[in-house]
Scaffold this active site. Structure first.
Site, PDB file in Angstrom:
ATOM      1  CG  HIS A   1      -0.253   0.213   2.529  1.00  0.00           C
ATOM      2  ND1 HIS A   1       0.061  -0.836   3.366  1.00  0.00           N
ATOM      3  CD2 HIS A   1       0.190   1.328   3.142  1.00  0.00           C
ATOM      4  CE1 HIS A   1       0.659  -0.355   4.448  1.00  0.00           C
ATOM      5  NE2 HIS A   1       0.744   0.952   4.344  1.00  0.00           N
TER       6      HIS A   1
ATOM      7  CG  ASP B   1      -0.049  -4.117   2.625  1.00  0.00           C
ATOM      8  OD1 ASP B   1       0.517  -3.471   1.718  1.00  0.00           O
ATOM      9  OD2 ASP B   1      -0.470  -3.604   3.669  1.00  0.00           O
TER      10      ASP B   1
ATOM     11  N   GLY C   1       3.764   5.938   9.051  1.00  0.00           N
ATOM     12  CA  GLY C   1       5.158   6.001   8.636  1.00  0.00           C
ATOM     13  C   GLY C   1       5.899   4.711   8.910  1.00  0.00           C
TER      14      GLY C   1
ATOM     15  CB  SER D   1       3.375   1.509   6.073  1.00  0.00           C
ATOM     16  OG  SER D   1       2.057   1.516   6.515  1.00  0.00           O
TER      17      SER D   1
ATOM     18  CB  SER E   1      -0.203  -4.761   6.774  1.00  0.00           C
ATOM     19  OG  SER E   1      -1.342  -4.426   6.000  1.00  0.00           O
TER      20      SER E   1
END
Length: 457
Positions: free
Chosen positions: A207, A237, A318, A320, A335
């Protein structure tokens, strides 16, 4: 007043020079010791005797009709959920703990399939809690009362082993090794370095950006890292960012945990319920927690992602794409979830092994010591703890992080490898001491001349 100021300047200069001598001496001494003492080898792992692996193997052998998942208990022992006493006896005979439950894995999978077939409601998530033999459906604060009622009706039709619970915050992706990577879409964290044998890549969250996204190592967009060449989101993801140079460079087997420190990655594995894990991200740094469920489904506002690892580790925007690991074994990339690192929350991770298989790449891992067992176990066999209690788990063996921006001047000066700069600091300090001594002597000489010139006059 002028003479007093001069005395103060001389004293400050002498103190600075003495401090420089001490610092330079320390730098040289540290560098000398570092050159003689080899770094601690990265921890290696064996699939044999691993609690999570043993439980998973027993569950697979019994089959989905006679088992209902496995986990690691507080003492680090494998536990397998079974549907009858005969299966329980087989598990105990194999040296594991058994718990007889009312619903098999087939029933649990059928229930999650029914939830997935229902109309999608953003802000909801569900996962199988192996330890209670239940499916837990969560709804964040964005889910309306009407949608929650509809979900509750779906759950009631499935059975009373589906539990509904409201949760605080919002289930969102954490877009904003954990080092920051930036694009026009926002900031994410690098996960793990991987390779296809010819080129190197960053494995991060899907993502974070679609294929073609350009990534930089700084907010000014002057240090381009590379571009996304493969991405999966929603559904999965994960994504690959290909380095512009095609190579990850030194320290590719290390993930950052903050303060210029890192953890060596020695292999990839599958997480086990009950396992203690660690997560690093460019926003919140290093945090730990426990795996609470597997095969979780999350309905993000952007789409649904399945097959995730559910944990009680905190994360923030941030983080992720940042790495999750335990004992140096790569387990997942961040995720999304809810909450933050002040109040806590739930965080979901894309399993690393599934991403590696889908992308046809391998982790770049630490080289084991000569004669040691391979540090890169096959994804399907490495899981859980290495024969220890979950509470005793560690991130992995420490290692320095190379190429970190924002390192303080003191940290650079005291780098254990800086013999040359240490000698320069010592030389500069000696020059400063000699200069202050010479200036003092020259001033004394002139004062002497002035005094006796006045006397003779």
């Amino acid at each position: 007043m002028r003479h007093a100021r001069r005395r103060v300047v001389r004293r400050v200069t002498r103190l600075a020079a003495v401090g420089g001598l001490l610092l330079g001496g320390g730098m040289v001494a540290q560098a000398a010791m570092a050159s003689e003492t080899p770094a601690a080898p990265a921890t290696t792992f064996s699939a044999a005797g691993t609690a999570g692996t043993k439980g998973a193997a027993l569950a697979d052998r019994l089959g989905a009709a006679r088992s209902a998942g496995n986990w690691v208990d507080a003492q680090g022992r494998p536990v397998v959920a079974v549907t009858d006493e005969r299966a329980a006896a087989e598990v105990r005979a194999a040296g594991a703990q058994a718990k007889v439950v009312g619903h098999s894995m087939n029933e649990l999978k059928s229930a999650t399939g029914a939830l997935r077939s229902a109309p999608r409601v953003p802000g909801t998530a569900w996962a199988v809690d192996y330890r209670t033999n239940r499916i837990v459906v969560s709804g964040d604060r964005t889910v309306s009362s009407g949608d929650w009622t509809k979900m509750t009706q779906v759950a009631s039709r499935i059975g009373d082993f589906v539990t509904m619970q409201r949760t605080g915050g919002r289930f969102t992706t954490r877009l904003n090794g954990a080092q920051p990577i930036l694009s026009t879409g926002g900031r994410c964290s690098a996960g793990f370095n991987v390779t296809n044998g010819q080129r190197d890549f960053i494995l991060t969250a899907g993502h974070c950006g679609p294929t073609g996204s350009i990534w930089f190592a700084d907010g000014q967009g002057t240090r381009q890292l590379g571009a996304t060449v493969n991405s999966s989101f929603p559904g999965g993801d994960f994504s690959l960012v290909q380095y512009d140079t095609d190579k990850a460079g030194p320290g590719a087997d290390v993930v950052a945990v903050g303060g210029g420190k890192g953890v060596r990655i020695t292999g990839a594995g599958d997480a086990a319920v009950g396992q203690r894990v660690f997560r690093s991200g460019s926003t919140s740094g290093l945090h730990d927690g426990q795996v609470t469920a597997l095969n979780a489904t999350v309905n993000y506002p952007e789409g649904t992602v399945t097959g995730l690892i559910e944990t009680n580790v905190c994360a923030e925007p941030g983080d992720s794409g940042g790495p999750m690991f335990s004992e140096g074994v790569a387990l997942g990339v961040t995720s999304g979830g809810n909450g933050d690192c002040t109040t806590g929350g739930t965080t979901f991770f894309q399993p690393v092994t599934k991403a590696l298989t889908a992308l046809n790449v391998k982790l770049i891992t630490a080289t084991p010591p000569p004669g040691a067992q391979s540090a890169a176990p096959t994804p399907a066999t490495e899981a859980g703890q290495s024969g220890m209690t979950p509470s005793a788990a560690r991130p992995g063996s420490s290692a320095p992080v190379t190429g970190v921006d924002g390192q303080t001047l003191l940290a650079r000066l005291t780098d254990t490898r800086n013999v040359g700069p240490g000698l320069l600091v010592i030389a500069g300090s000696v020059i400063a001491l000699v200069a202050t001594r010479y200036i003092r002597a020259e001033q004394d000489r002139k004062a002497y001349q002035r005094y006796y010139s006045a006397t003779w006059g």
